[in-house]
Every structure is written in C-alpha cells, then in structure tokens.
Design a protein around this motif. Sequence first.
Motif, PDB file in Angstrom:
ATOM      1  N   ALA A 452       0.877  -1.297   0.105  1.00  0.00           N
ATOM      2  CA  ALA A 452       0.031  -0.149   0.104  1.00  0.00           C
ATOM      3  C   ALA A 452       0.932   1.424   0.002  1.00  0.00           C
ATOM      4  CB  ALA A 452      -1.197  -0.103   1.214  1.00  0.00           C
ATOM      5  N   GLY A 453       2.119   1.044  -0.001  1.00  0.00           N
ATOM      6  CA  GLY A 453       3.094   2.128   0.289  1.00  0.00           C
ATOM      7  C   GLY A 453       2.760   2.989   1.536  1.00  0.00           C
ATOM      8  N   LEU A 454       2.876   2.392   2.606  1.00  0.00           N
ATOM      9  CA  LEU A 454       2.570   2.976   3.810  1.00  0.00           C
ATOM     10  C   LEU A 454       3.774   2.611   4.726  1.00  0.00           C
ATOM     11  CD1 LEU A 454      -1.165   2.614   4.499  1.00  0.00           C
ATOM     12  CD2 LEU A 454      -0.033   4.550   3.872  1.00  0.00           C
ATOM     13  N   GLY A 455       4.517   1.701   4.483  1.00  0.00           N
ATOM     14  CA  GLY A 455       5.567   1.238   5.425  1.00  0.00           C
ATOM     15  C   GLY A 455       6.791   2.125   5.656  1.00  0.00           C
ATOM     16  N   LEU A 456       7.210   2.717   4.514  1.00  0.00           N
ATOM     17  CA  LEU A 456       8.286   3.812   4.889  1.00  0.00           C
ATOM     18  C   LEU A 456       7.918   5.067   5.455  1.00  0.00           C
ATOM     19  CD1 LEU A 456      10.549   3.164   1.395  1.00  0.00           C
ATOM     20  CD2 LEU A 456      11.036   2.396   4.014  1.00  0.00           C
ATOM     21  N   PRO A 457       6.699   5.566   4.941  1.00  0.00           N
ATOM     22  CA  PRO A 457       6.029   6.745   5.664  1.00  0.00           C
ATOM     23  C   PRO A 457       5.831   6.625   7.116  1.00  0.00           C
ATOM     24  CG  PRO A 457       5.030   6.590   3.506  1.00  0.00           C
ATOM     25  CD  PRO A 457       5.968   5.270   3.815  1.00  0.00           C
ATOM     26  N   ILE A 458       5.374   5.523   7.294  1.00  0.00           N
ATOM     27  CA  ILE A 458       5.198   5.269   8.828  1.00  0.00           C
ATOM     28  C   ILE A 458       6.302   5.106   9.787  1.00  0.00           C
ATOM     29  CG2 ILE A 458       4.207   3.626  10.584  1.00  0.00           C
ATOM     30  CD1 ILE A 458       1.845   2.916   8.653  1.00  0.00           C
ATOM     31  N   ALA A 459       7.444   4.471   9.308  1.00  0.00           N
ATOM     32  CA  ALA A 459       8.505   4.260   9.805  1.00  0.00           C
ATOM     33  C   ALA A 459       9.260   5.637  10.163  1.00  0.00           C
ATOM     34  CB  ALA A 459       9.564   3.367   9.118  1.00  0.00           C
ATOM     35  N   LYS A 460       9.119   6.681   9.086  1.00  0.00           N
ATOM     36  CA  LYS A 460       9.887   7.709   9.242  1.00  0.00           C
ATOM     37  C   LYS A 460       9.004   8.706   9.914  1.00  0.00           C
ATOM     38  CE  LYS A 460      11.421  11.781   6.254  1.00  0.00           C
ATOM     39  NZ  LYS A 460      10.786  12.763   7.254  1.00  0.00           N
ATOM     40  N   ASN A 461       7.988   8.660  10.034  1.00  0.00           N
ATOM     41  CA  ASN A 461       7.008   9.571  11.230  1.00  0.00           C
ATOM     42  C   ASN A 461       7.394   9.082  12.442  1.00  0.00           C
ATOM     43  OD1 ASN A 461       6.092  11.290   9.194  1.00  0.00           O
ATOM     44  ND2 ASN A 461       4.151   9.897   8.561  1.00  0.00           N
ATOM     45  N   LEU A 462       7.293   7.873  12.734  1.00  0.00           N
ATOM     46  CA  LEU A 462       7.487   7.273  13.940  1.00  0.00           C
ATOM     47  C   LEU A 462       9.073   7.714  14.583  1.00  0.00           C
ATOM     48  CD1 LEU A 462       6.121   3.766  13.950  1.00  0.00           C
ATOM     49  CD2 LEU A 462       5.302   5.711  15.015  1.00  0.00           C
ATOM     50  N   ILE A 463      10.107   7.617  13.693  1.00  0.00           N
ATOM     51  CA  ILE A 463      11.236   8.023  14.203  1.00  0.00           C
ATOM     52  C   ILE A 463      11.384   9.523  14.264  1.00  0.00           C
ATOM     53  CG2 ILE A 463      13.744   8.259  13.332  1.00  0.00           C
ATOM     54  CD1 ILE A 463      12.550   5.373  14.270  1.00  0.00           C
ATOM     55  N   ASP A 464      10.492  10.269  13.475  1.00  0.00           N
ATOM     56  CA  ASP A 464      10.597  11.670  13.828  1.00  0.00           C
ATOM     57  C   ASP A 464       9.931  12.283  15.379  1.00  0.00           C
ATOM     58  OD1 ASP A 464      11.493  12.074  11.396  1.00  0.00           O
ATOM     59  OD2 ASP A 464       9.945  12.672  10.414  1.00  0.00           O
ATOM     60  N   LEU A 465       8.934  11.211  15.516  1.00  0.00           N
ATOM     61  CA  LEU A 465       8.273  11.269  16.907  1.00  0.00           C
ATOM     62  C   LEU A 465       9.309  11.141  18.122  1.00  0.00           C
ATOM     63  CD1 LEU A 465       4.719   9.687  16.400  1.00  0.00           C
ATOM     64  CD2 LEU A 465       5.478  12.059  16.600  1.00  0.00           C
ATOM     65  N   HIS A 466      10.630  10.332  17.965  1.00  0.00           N
ATOM     66  CA  HIS A 466      11.342  10.110  18.809  1.00  0.00           C
ATOM     67  C   HIS A 466      12.505  11.089  18.682  1.00  0.00           C
ATOM     68  CE1 HIS A 466       9.446   6.227  18.852  1.00  0.00           C
ATOM     69  NE2 HIS A 466       9.908   5.925  20.113  1.00  0.00           N
ATOM     70  N   GLY A 467      12.589  12.211  17.795  1.00  0.00           N
ATOM     71  CA  GLY A 467      13.379  12.970  17.531  1.00  0.00           C
ATOM     72  C   GLY A 467      14.641  12.592  17.087  1.00  0.00           C
ATOM     73  N   GLY A 468      14.536  11.399  16.150  1.00  0.00           N
ATOM     74  CA  GLY A 468      15.632  10.943  15.455  1.00  0.00           C
ATOM     75  C   GLY A 468      15.691  11.307  14.033  1.00  0.00           C
ATOM     76  N   THR A 469      16.565  10.673  13.323  1.00  0.00           N
ATOM     77  CA  THR A 469      16.765  11.079  11.761  1.00  0.00           C
ATOM     78  C   THR A 469      16.402   9.664  10.860  1.00  0.00           C
ATOM     79  OG1 THR A 469      19.195  10.309  11.769  1.00  0.00           O
ATOM     80  CG2 THR A 469      18.138  12.761  12.227  1.00  0.00           C
ATOM     81  N   PHE A 470      16.084   9.771   9.858  1.00  0.00           N
ATOM     82  CA  PHE A 470      15.526   8.428   9.090  1.00  0.00           C
ATOM     83  C   PHE A 470      16.095   9.090   7.425  1.00  0.00           C
ATOM     84  CE2 PHE A 470      13.309   6.178   5.959  1.00  0.00           C
ATOM     85  CZ  PHE A 470      12.752   5.103   6.653  1.00  0.00           C
ATOM     86  N   THR A 471      17.248   8.272   7.389  1.00  0.00           N
ATOM     87  CA  THR A 471      18.084   8.500   5.816  1.00  0.00           C
ATOM     88  C   THR A 471      17.938   7.159   5.082  1.00  0.00           C
ATOM     89  OG1 THR A 471      19.486   9.671   7.312  1.00  0.00           O
ATOM     90  CG2 THR A 471      20.339   9.157   5.056  1.00  0.00           C
ATOM     91  N   LEU A 472      17.529   7.404   3.883  1.00  0.00           N
ATOM     92  CA  LEU A 472      17.414   6.373   2.937  1.00  0.00           C
ATOM     93  C   LEU A 472      18.479   6.700   1.591  1.00  0.00           C
ATOM     94  CD1 LEU A 472      14.207   4.948   1.609  1.00  0.00           C
ATOM     95  CD2 LEU A 472      15.864   5.443  -0.088  1.00  0.00           C
TER      96      LEU A 472
END
Length: 531
Positions: A452-472
């Motif tokens: 559905a194209g939701l895995g990466l957006p959800i993962a990125k948003n969850l990491i943003d909530l933790h104050g971290g960084t998400f790099t692809l």
Amino acid sequence: MSNPAEKPEVVQLPAEPVSAPSASSRRAAAQRVREARDKLTSTSGTRPAFDAEMLRQYAQTRLSASYVVMLLVVATGVLFGLWMQPVPAAAWTVGMLCIHSAMIRSCRRFLTEPASPAATRAWRTRFVVLDLLYGLCWMAILIHPVLDMVTETLMMFLMLLVIAVSSMLAANLPIAALAATAPVAVAMALSFAVTGSLDNYILAALALAAEGYFVLLAHRLHSSTFATLEARAEKDALIGELEQAKAISDEARHRAEAANVAKSRFLAQMSHELRTPLNAILGFSEVMKSEIFGAHAVPVYKEYSADIHNSGVHLLNLINEILDLSRIEAGRYELNEEAVSLVGIVADCHHLMKLRASSRGITIHEVFEQAMPRLWADERAIRQVVLNLLSNSIKFTPQGGEIWLKAGWTASGGQYLSVKDTGSGIPADEIPVVLASFGQGSNSIKSAEQGAGLGLPIAKNLIDLHGGTFTLKSKLRIGTEVIVTFPPERVMSALAPLSDDSPPLQPESSGQPDEKRRPRHKPIMSAGTGS
C-alpha cells in the motif's frame, strides 16, 4: 482520367507547454493597466486619487502658512506706504488680503467637501486662478512707477522673497506655483531690461534664472511628494493583499481542519465496521484451516481456508497501518515510552522474518555492538519500524541476495539502526515518492508483491516522533540502505548518585543528643556491611 491530387500530409507539431504566469507577473501587469487607465482619466497625468491628495496637501500648506503670508503682505504695504501715497498702498494691501482670504476660505471648503474627480478638477482650476491673481497683485506693486527711487537691490530681494514663499506654498500644485511666480519674475525682468544699463541686464537675467530655479525646486518637491504618496499607496495595496491572502489561507486552513476531522471520523467508523466482520472471518477461517471440527471432505478446502485467513490478516494489517498513519498525521499518536534494548528488538524481528527470508534464499547478517545501554523509546513503534524495513528488504531483494542488520553507536553518542540489502535499488528521483504516503516506486509497481506504500512513511514518522533521523540511500542495481538514528538524549546511561543525603529510615526524637543521632545518618547501602 487523371489521378486525383494527393492530399498534403499534415504534420501536427507538438504543442509547446504554456507556462502559467507567476503571481508577481500578474500583479505587475495589473498595476501597469491600472496606471495607464488612471493617467487617461487624470488631468495631471497621475492617478485621480493622487490628484485629490495633492490638492489636499496644497490646501493644508496654505492654511498652515496663512498668518505668515498675511504678515508679509501687511509689512510690504506699510513699507511701500513710506515711498508712495498711503492710499494706494492701503488699497493694494486690502486687495491682497481679500485675495488671501478668498484663498483661505476656498482651502477650508475644499477640505470639508468629499473628493470626486469632477470636484477635484473644479477646485484645481479655482486654485490656479487665485494664485494667478495673487501673482498679478505682487507684480503691480513691484513695477509701480512711484518706486523708481527704490534701489534695484531691495526690489530684487523682495522679488526673490515673494517667489520663494509662493513656490514653497504651491509646490504640491506646480501649475499654481508657476501662475503665482511667473508674472512677478517676468515683470521684474522687463522693468530691469528697459533701463538699458548693463547692471540692469544682469539683474533681469538673474530674475529669470531665479524663476527657473524655484520652478525646478517646486517640481522636485512635487515629485518627492508624489513618490511618497505612491509608496504609501503601494504599501496599503500590499497590506490589503496580505490581509486578503491571510483570509484565504485561514479559510483554507479551516476547510483542511474540517476535512481532517471528517477523515478521522470516517477512518474510525470504517475501522470499526471493517474489523467486526473481519474478526469473524479470521476466526472461522482459522477454525476451518485447522480442521478443529473434523477434516474437510475435499482437501482443497483447507487450502482455500488458509488463503482466506491470510488475506484477512493482510487486510487487518493494512487497516492498522492506515489508522496509525492518520493518527500520526493528526498529531494524536502517543508514544508509550519505556527502557528498551535496540539490539534485542532487532534480533526478535530477525527471528520473526528469518523463515520468510530463508524461503526466498536470502541470507541475513547481524552486526551488533555489544553491551549497549537501553533506549528510552516506544517498543511497539521501534518494532514496527524494524519489521517494515526488514520486510521491504526481503520483498525487493532477489533470491540469493543478502541483507545486513546493524546496530551500534553514533558519533554524537546516540544509537543507530541500519538495514542494507542487495536489491534492485530505487532511482534517486523516486526517493521522495516512496517516502510519501501511499507512494510507490517503479520497482514496487513491477513487483509481484505490491504493497500500500505505507511502510516507509509510517517508519519515518515514528522516528521523527522520537526525535531521530531517517536516511534512505539507494543505487540502482546495487541496493538500498536505510539508517535510523536516535539522539543521545534517549540513551539510558548509568545515573550518578544523588549529592543529598538520603532520609533516615525512622523518625528521630527531638530530645536525643547529637552523638547518638549521628550513626543514623549512615547510607542505606552500608547496612549489614559491618562498618
């Protein structure tokens, strides 16, 4: 019969893309059209609103300097009464005061009446006529034959004074300034020139030069005032545009908030409506798949039951992902933070996905740093991030490929997680697409296992909530690597001991001496050590 003429081949040229004009170009074009229209309808070549404002400032200047002009007229009449008969000087003074009174009265009436284009033109003509009469009266006194005994220097000084005062007072209306000063300067120049001496010729040239200078000065003052009015008008227009844009943006924001609330309600209601029958489907299909009440008469029904159960599980996971994404976007996702082990979560996720990877011939390598402290994070969210990244790597890695799971320290003292595969990779221009909600790359569309194209957006948003960084990072036909980092503030380190003494276990009596109370201040950890 002759062959009919062949039809010419018509080749349709590709239409050139028409670029929409920008907001700044549209605003500039509208301003040019407005200025051209205003110049056509104006009597002075400026905007009609500027004409009225110029006349208003002219009237205000005349009113503010009315006593100064009156004093100049009376002083001149008294001075000239000493050189000529008192009656002509008094008559001239009364005439000048009458013209000055008419001008002051006209200015006051103009300021009280509402502005209109027709009234502006009428008042403009009236002011020019009054200034012309004002200049003719000054010309009459300066060229009077009785004043031949007065020196040329005094006459020149008086002329310059009259021209300077008139030019400054009528600077906002240049044609009125010219009407008030030109008769005086021309008459004085002619009176100097008719004498025939060289000195008088020089004085006549100086009179004309002074007239030109003051006219130019009045024009410059008019230009500066016009530029000020234009800047103020542009500022007011800009403020109006900003207020209109703010109103539009507020309305759009309200509509977006209403749409967001409607979406949240729809998702909440649909999730309930879908989960209720879906739980029944999952339960009954699992019963049928497990053959709890007996074997199927047709063996293929067992496979069908397993397919129904797997499809239901997939649909339930999809519903959960959509709800998670909607809560994250609405800012309603709350983290259940606790001390968790990043290495432990990654190892558990590896164990869950190991069978799936082995069935595809994919090897998963673990590279973990040992003795890493715990993280203050949401275990469910971290587990969901790892499972999403690992499932994507397994999905897009061909058979015989390899996946590396890494966890360790960052240079700043935080912790990181890395998932690297040898899959087909993602084009650089498609990375923002796959990170967007419901976004899919070209390789995902071609793949047999579409999501559905939701895995990466959800993962990125969850990491943003933790104050971290998400790099692809990804390269075609080489592989993809996703690096997730957590800030040092979330690393649970050994806490330093408290500097204050711990409270006593039992309350102390007030009458006990200090020597007996001192042993009770020993630290709690020293109890039972024999010290």
